[in-house]
Design a protein around this motif. Structure first.
Motif, PDB file in Angstrom:
ATOM      1  N   VAL A   1       0.963  -1.330  -0.019  1.00  0.00           N
ATOM      2  CA  VAL A   1      -0.091  -0.175   0.040  1.00  0.00           C
ATOM      3  C   VAL A   1       0.954   1.258  -0.042  1.00  0.00           C
ATOM      4  N   LYS A   2       0.239   2.328  -0.451  1.00  0.00           N
ATOM      5  CA  LYS A   2       1.052   3.792  -0.558  1.00  0.00           C
ATOM      6  C   LYS A   2       1.203   4.086   0.609  1.00  0.00           C
ATOM      7  N   GLU A   3       0.006   4.109   1.669  1.00  0.00           N
ATOM      8  CA  GLU A   3       0.278   4.485   2.965  1.00  0.00           C
ATOM      9  C   GLU A   3      -1.084   3.840   3.763  1.00  0.00           C
ATOM     10  N   ALA A   4      -0.818   4.009   5.145  1.00  0.00           N
ATOM     11  CA  ALA A   4      -1.929   3.638   6.090  1.00  0.00           C
ATOM     12  C   ALA A   4      -2.482   5.062   6.719  1.00  0.00           C
ATOM     13  N   ARG A   5      -3.775   5.094   6.530  1.00  0.00           N
ATOM     14  CA  ARG A   5      -4.468   6.435   7.238  1.00  0.00           C
ATOM     15  C   ARG A   5      -5.846   6.052   8.074  1.00  0.00           C
ATOM     16  N   PHE A   6      -6.240   6.879   8.511  1.00  0.00           N
ATOM     17  CA  PHE A   6      -7.529   6.598   9.220  1.00  0.00           C
ATOM     18  C   PHE A   6      -8.745   7.471   8.483  1.00  0.00           C
ATOM     19  N   SER A   7      -9.745   6.789   8.344  1.00  0.00           N
ATOM     20  CA  SER A   7     -10.753   6.973   7.309  1.00  0.00           C
ATOM     21  C   SER A   7     -11.819   7.907   7.802  1.00  0.00           C
TER      22      SER A   7
ATOM     23  N   VAL B   1      -1.376  -2.340 -17.225  1.00  0.00           N
ATOM     24  CA  VAL B   1      -1.954  -1.371 -16.401  1.00  0.00           C
ATOM     25  C   VAL B   1      -0.826  -1.231 -15.125  1.00  0.00           C
ATOM     26  N   PRO B   2      -0.464   0.227 -14.925  1.00  0.00           N
ATOM     27  CA  PRO B   2       0.488   0.470 -14.013  1.00  0.00           C
ATOM     28  C   PRO B   2      -0.037   0.226 -12.592  1.00  0.00           C
ATOM     29  N   ASN B   3       1.042  -0.706 -12.106  1.00  0.00           N
ATOM     30  CA  ASN B   3       0.881  -1.202 -10.510  1.00  0.00           C
ATOM     31  C   ASN B   3       0.664  -0.185  -9.782  1.00  0.00           C
ATOM     32  N   THR B   4      -0.171   0.645  -9.390  1.00  0.00           N
ATOM     33  CA  THR B   4      -0.219   1.779  -8.469  1.00  0.00           C
ATOM     34  C   THR B   4      -0.807   1.170  -7.047  1.00  0.00           C
ATOM     35  N   LYS B   5      -0.211   1.668  -6.140  1.00  0.00           N
ATOM     36  CA  LYS B   5      -0.584   1.238  -4.691  1.00  0.00           C
ATOM     37  C   LYS B   5      -1.790   1.841  -4.241  1.00  0.00           C
ATOM     38  N   LYS B   6      -2.639   1.286  -3.527  1.00  0.00           N
ATOM     39  CA  LYS B   6      -3.671   1.876  -2.914  1.00  0.00           C
ATOM     40  C   LYS B   6      -3.522   2.386  -1.460  1.00  0.00           C
ATOM     41  N   ILE B   7      -4.235   3.056  -0.995  1.00  0.00           N
ATOM     42  CA  ILE B   7      -4.103   3.676   0.228  1.00  0.00           C
ATOM     43  C   ILE B   7      -5.080   2.979   1.400  1.00  0.00           C
ATOM     44  N   PHE B   8      -4.398   2.480   2.495  1.00  0.00           N
ATOM     45  CA  PHE B   8      -5.266   1.466   3.502  1.00  0.00           C
ATOM     46  C   PHE B   8      -5.889   2.340   4.410  1.00  0.00           C
ATOM     47  N   GLU B   9      -7.175   2.428   4.347  1.00  0.00           N
ATOM     48  CA  GLU B   9      -7.972   3.263   5.487  1.00  0.00           C
ATOM     49  C   GLU B   9      -8.377   2.184   6.317  1.00  0.00           C
ATOM     50  N   LEU B  10      -8.182   2.862   7.715  1.00  0.00           N
ATOM     51  CA  LEU B  10      -8.915   2.345   8.844  1.00  0.00           C
ATOM     52  C   LEU B  10     -10.019   3.102   9.724  1.00  0.00           C
ATOM     53  N   ASN B  11     -11.006   2.443  10.084  1.00  0.00           N
ATOM     54  CA  ASN B  11     -11.965   3.053  11.079  1.00  0.00           C
ATOM     55  C   ASN B  11     -11.479   3.197  12.424  1.00  0.00           C
TER      56      ASN B  11
END
Length: 634
Positions: free
Chosen positions: A524-530, A562-572
């Protein structure tokens, strides 16, 4: 003269087998197809004669003639059109040189006998319908402006013969040796007259036949004698030049089937005459069903273009935008030159005016249907909505006009019901700034998605877009002063309370968040709160301008890179699981369970976005392990 025996291509053999051995209830369409072919051949010769004096001298009045020979058991359909030479006879009648042949054969097998005959013309195989009523077909043709002639013959046994021959005038004679059981029907004047009137009354050239009539003798009063006279069977007047009040619905429908090669009636007829600086007559049709090949690269679209009743082009793409390519019909201009070419059309001011006029007329007709005949419009939209919405992407100046014609499922509509952008914006909450949408492959899955939890809590309606191309079309789109914003991308926080909650959580769980980011650094690109989650623990989202996950899957299925772009991991931050993980982390920062739980959460997020878990076997075993522990603890 040498006679060559050649074999049909495989697909023609399959087609002929279906024609001969299937039982059809509307075999009469063979005559419609052969007359249409003859009309097309005359159109081509008439156009070429404008610049070729040799064609002008050869052949006389343009016409199509039907001839019955009961003694020989033959019906002949003759024209003085463009004709064929030997090479063309082999190419045109020994193969089906049109894409989609196998699709046609598959569809023909699926259809009922009633429908199958009506499909024949749609795929450019009308000539072969002759074998529904004839057990032997002979074609004699002379290429216009030359002395090249060919004789083609087949009994549909898998082969055909071709040889050089002689013919006095240009054009083609198709000689059908009618099957014994069909002679009573198709070798009678009355039946042929009925079929021509039903299907080909509007053909632009006279369809004639020699008929016998009893006449009274002027010399010997009271006595009658038999004469043979050539009689015209069709009205011949171009239907688009007739007054609307004179044309019946059935006449419109039959003409549509002729120009569209369709077997169903159109959804809408648009017939009008434009007057002013540019004068033209248009007869357009909005179909009720989608052509099988409309998404093919070589799909030909655009109305037929006539100039003073002379057909110039069969498909004039310059007359209609691509997102209206389902429209069929005829445009007849009195202003354009007869020798107009496609190159001239591309830079012709009059064509631009006609294009704008037709586009507005079709858009207005669709809008009127949507407003006053919604059930009919819904049927149209289910067939062509995906094509219509391309106008948002490809026609900047018409994008809002197109947008007003679109129908959407949403979190506020029931299954099978729809809303519009006008209704959506009218129902927006006072504090709502954007139009929110979510792409998905299934409506029911979408409305239960964790991505929509906060939207539901706030009472914000979210559009559910189910076509693969939707994200590409609506990314960056603005309706009125409202931006379209994806619920699957970007950092969404719908109120200040959530924003404050996120900031507090980032302080409270900073070390845990750092651990999660480190653990998933390669994924993932980063982990953050959602700010979008309420009940679910986590989800994966893209950057604001990133490609949608459904679009990525579509491109990959097409073999695209397709470019392998990383997603953002959102947490509750309010989910009990995050609190529990934080307690475990504070108790034992080196616990072996933490990496497993982080992996488990990440795989859960992959499943929720519609992707496969990173390690399906490991994910399944961990779920099983947790289930066992839970059951043992109860």
């Amino acid at each position: 003269m040498t006679k060559e025996i050649l074999e049909f291509k495989t697909e023609v053999n399959q087609l002929l087998d279906l024609m001969i051995h299937s039982l059809y209830s509307h075999k009469e369409v063979f005559l419609r197809e052969l007359i249409s072919n003859a009309s097309d051949a005359i159109d081509k010769a008439r156009y070429e004669s404008l610049t070729n004096a040799d064609i002008q001298k050869d052949g006389g009045e343009w016409k199509i003639k039907l001839s019955i020979d009961k003694a020989a058991g033959t019906l002949t359909i003759s024209d003085n059109g463009i004709g064929m030479n030997k090479e063309e006879g082999i190419r045109e009648l020994g193969t089906i040189a049109r894409s989609g042949t196998m699709e046609f054969l598959a569809k023909l097998k699926e259809k009922s006998p009633d429908d199958s005959t009506e499909m024949i013309g749609q795929f450019g195989v009308g000539f072969y319908s002759s074998f529904m009523v004839a057990d032997r077909v002979v074609l004699i043709s002379k290429k216009a402006g030359t002395n090249d002639c060919v004789r083609w013959e087949s009994t549909a046994d898998g082969t055909f013969t071709v040889e050089d021959t002689e013919k006095a005038t240009r054009g083609t004679d198709v000689i059908l040796y009618i099957k014994e059981e069909e002679k009573e029907k198709y070798l009678t004047e009355y039946e042929l007259r009925r079929i021509v009137t039903k299907y080909s009354d509007y053909i632009d050239y006279p369809v004639v036949m020699d008929v016998e009539r009893q006449k009274e003798s002027e010399i010997d009063k009271g006595k009658k004698y038999t004469v043979t006279e050539e009689e015209k069977l069709n009205s011949q007047k171009a239907i688009w030049l007739r007054d609307k009040s004179e044309i019946t619905e059935s006449e419109y429908n039959e003409f549509y089937k002729h120009v569209a090669h369709d077997f169903t009636d159109p959804t809408k007829v648009i017939h009008y005459k434009a007057e002013g600086t540019t004068e033209f007559t248009a007869l357009l049709f909005i179909p009720s069903r989608m052509p099988f090949d409309i998404f093919y690269k070589d799909f030909k679209y655009g109305p037929m273009l006539y100039v003073r009743r002379v057909q110039i082009m069969e498909h004039c793409e310059e007359l209609i935008p691509q997102y209206l390519r389902f429209v069929k019909g005829v445009v007849d201009s009195s202003d354009l030159p007869l020798n107009v070419s496609r190159e001239i059309l591309q830079n012709n001011r009059q064509i631009e005016v006609i294009n704008k006029n037709l586009t507005k007329k079709v858009s207005d007709s669709l809008s009127d249907m949507k407003q006053n005949e919604f059930d009919k419009y819904l049927g149209f939209y289910k067939q062509f909505g995906r094509i219509l919405k391309e106008g948002i992407h490809f026609s900047y100046e018409k994008r809002e006009t197109v947008a007003d014609l679109l129908l959407f499922s949403s979190t506020a509509t029931e299954t099978g019901k729809y809303t519009t952008l006008k209704d959506y914006t009218a129902n927006m909450k006072e504090d709502q700034k954007d139009i929110y949408y979510m792409t998905a492959t299934d409506f029911e899955d979408a409305i239960h998605s964790p991505y929509l939890e906060t939207f539901k809590e706030k009472g914000y309606e979210v559009l559910i877009l189910l076509d693969e191309i939707d994200d590409m079309i609506f990314t960056g789109f603005q309706y009125g002063d409202k931006d379209f914003k994806s619920a699957l991308r970007g950092d969404i926080t719908l109120d200040k309370a959530k924003e404050e909650e996120k900031k507090e959580s980032e302080k409270k769980y900073k070390k845990l968040l750092d651990l999660i980011s480190t653990r998933l650094k390669g994924d993932v690109k980063e982990a953050r709160f959602s700010g979008r989650l309420k009940d679910s623990p986590c989800c994966l989202v893209g950057d604001e301008g990133a490609m949608d996950a459904n679009m990525e899957r579509l491109f990959r299925s097409m073999g695209k890179d397709v470019p392998n772009t990383k997603k953002i991991f959102e947490l509750n931050p309010t989910h009990p699981l995050i609190e529990a993980m934080n307690e475990l982390f504070e108790h034992d920062q080196k616990s072996e369970k933490l990496p497993k739980y982080i992996d488990m959460l990440y795989n859960q997020a992959l499943v929720l976005e519609g992707s496969r878990p990173k390690d399906s076997q490991l994910f399944a075993s961990m779920v099983s392990e947790l289930m066992v522990k839970d059951m043992k603890s109860t």
